[in-house]
Design an enzyme around this catalytic site. Structure first.
Site, PDB file in Angstrom:
ATOM      1  N   ASP A  36       0.809  -1.228   0.000  1.00  0.00           N
ATOM      2  CA  ASP A  36       0.000   0.000   0.000  1.00  0.00           C
ATOM      3  C   ASP A  36       0.838   1.272   0.000  1.00  0.00           C
ATOM      4  OD1 ASP A  36       0.930  -0.437   2.558  1.00  0.00           O
ATOM      5  OD2 ASP A  36      -0.982  -0.083   3.562  1.00  0.00           O
TER       6      ASP A  36
ATOM      7  N   GLU B  21      11.064  -3.210  12.865  1.00  0.00           N
ATOM      8  CA  GLU B  21      12.257  -2.769  12.121  1.00  0.00           C
ATOM      9  C   GLU B  21      13.517  -2.935  12.969  1.00  0.00           C
ATOM     10  OE1 GLU B  21       8.612  -0.608  10.662  1.00  0.00           O
ATOM     11  OE2 GLU B  21       9.514  -1.011  12.608  1.00  0.00           O
TER      12      GLU B  21
END
Length: 308
Positions: free
Chosen positions: A165, A254
């Site tokens: 997206d 992350e």
């Protein structure tokens, strides 16, 4: 019937006009195919077989906008010959929808279609906000398992976690191709973390990351978005423990993967010394299908016999 005579001079004029038109078409076509300098440079490297393969890892799941999202991304792969698309479906089996999309885009030989189901306890429910549970953990880890078994260990390649997206410039992948062996490349991401741009903060000669400008949870070891970095494949081969995890705080995926692979000081700044924004954390608005729901209650549907 009257006889039509064509004089030699008329033939010569027609031939000249035809040649002029042919030259104009050829020149315009050549200009279009050349594209910007960075794209020409990538094509030249591809021809010389010196361009590293970029493995783009995309978790996906069934939803009304799935095909539209993946179709938009597929256009990048059509333009960039050194990208290999690993699509991992959150499903018990791979689906014809994704398979057909890859074939129609001409990506059958430059893609890998995998599937693995997210455990029920980690699935978003109903109106859950998308940040409440880690997403794509199983899918990204399966892609890493596949890469560790299938990537050519003798050739330099790069891994990028490419959500379906976001919005990506083709220039991002030219920058990504500059990542050195044993390094993690980083760059700014637009429209994320409550800021117009999240970016690494560099030293005076813009050669080393000194910090980050993140406003949300800046205490994270690596306070950056998943779209803000890509990783040399050899780091994953040397560090088999590097995986994503459910057992981390919100916003720490992350940091979880990067802590096994690099340090802040070893990060490689890219994108014009982290001054250019080449990726944006956009999100598609949730599809409103009130009228479709009314049709379904009548035993009908607007897309009967179609793939949307």
């Amino acid at each position: 019937m009257s006889e039509v005579r064509i004089r030699p001079r008329q033939v010569l004029v027609l031939i000249i006009v035809f040649l002029v038109i042919l030259m104009m078409v050829h020149r315009n076509g050549k200009r279009t195919c050349q594209g910007p300098d960075f794209l020409q440079a990538m094509y030249a490297e591809q021809q010389a077989d010196t361009l590293p393969t970029i493995y783009a890892v995309t978790p996906t799941y069934s939803r009304p906008a799935q095909k539209a999202e993946l179709t938009r991304l597929s256009h990048l792969f059509m333009l960039l010959p050194h990208l290999h698309w690993i699509i991992i479906e959150d499903a018990n089996v791979t689906t014809p929808l994704v398979r057909n999309l890859l074939e129609r885009a001409g990506l059958g030989k430059r893609s890998t279609q995998l599937n693995i189901k997210t455990p029920p306890e980690f699935k978003l429910q109903g109106k859950d906000p998308n940040w409440i549970k880690p997403r794509g953990v199983e899918q990204r880890n399966l892609a890493l398992t596949w890469l560790r078994s299938h990537a050519d260990v003798d050739r330099h390649s790069i891994v990028f976690f490419m959500d379906d997206d976001n919005s990506y410039s083709t220039e991002l992948f030219a920058e990504m191709s500059k990542i050195q062996r044993g390094r993690v490349g980083v760059w700014p991401v637009g429209l994320v973390g409550g800021l117009m741009v999240e970016r690494p903060l560099l030293n005076e000669d813009r050669s080393q990351v000194m910090g980050f400008n993140a406003a949300w949870r800046p205490e994270r070891p690596f306070p950056i978005d998943m779209a803000a970095f890509a990783i040399s494949m050899d780091l994953f081969l040397r560090n088999p423990q590097a995986l994503f995890s459910y057992e981390v705080q919100r916003g720490y995926q992350e940091s979880e993967i990067l802590r096994h692979l690099t340090t802040r000081e070893q990060l490689q700044p890219l994108a014009n010394g982290c001054r250019d924004v080449l990726v944006w954390h956009t999100r598609t608005e949730k599809t409103k299908l009130n009228s479709e729901d009314a049709l379904l209650r009548q035993g009908k549907r607007s897309d009967a016999g179609m793939e949307v």
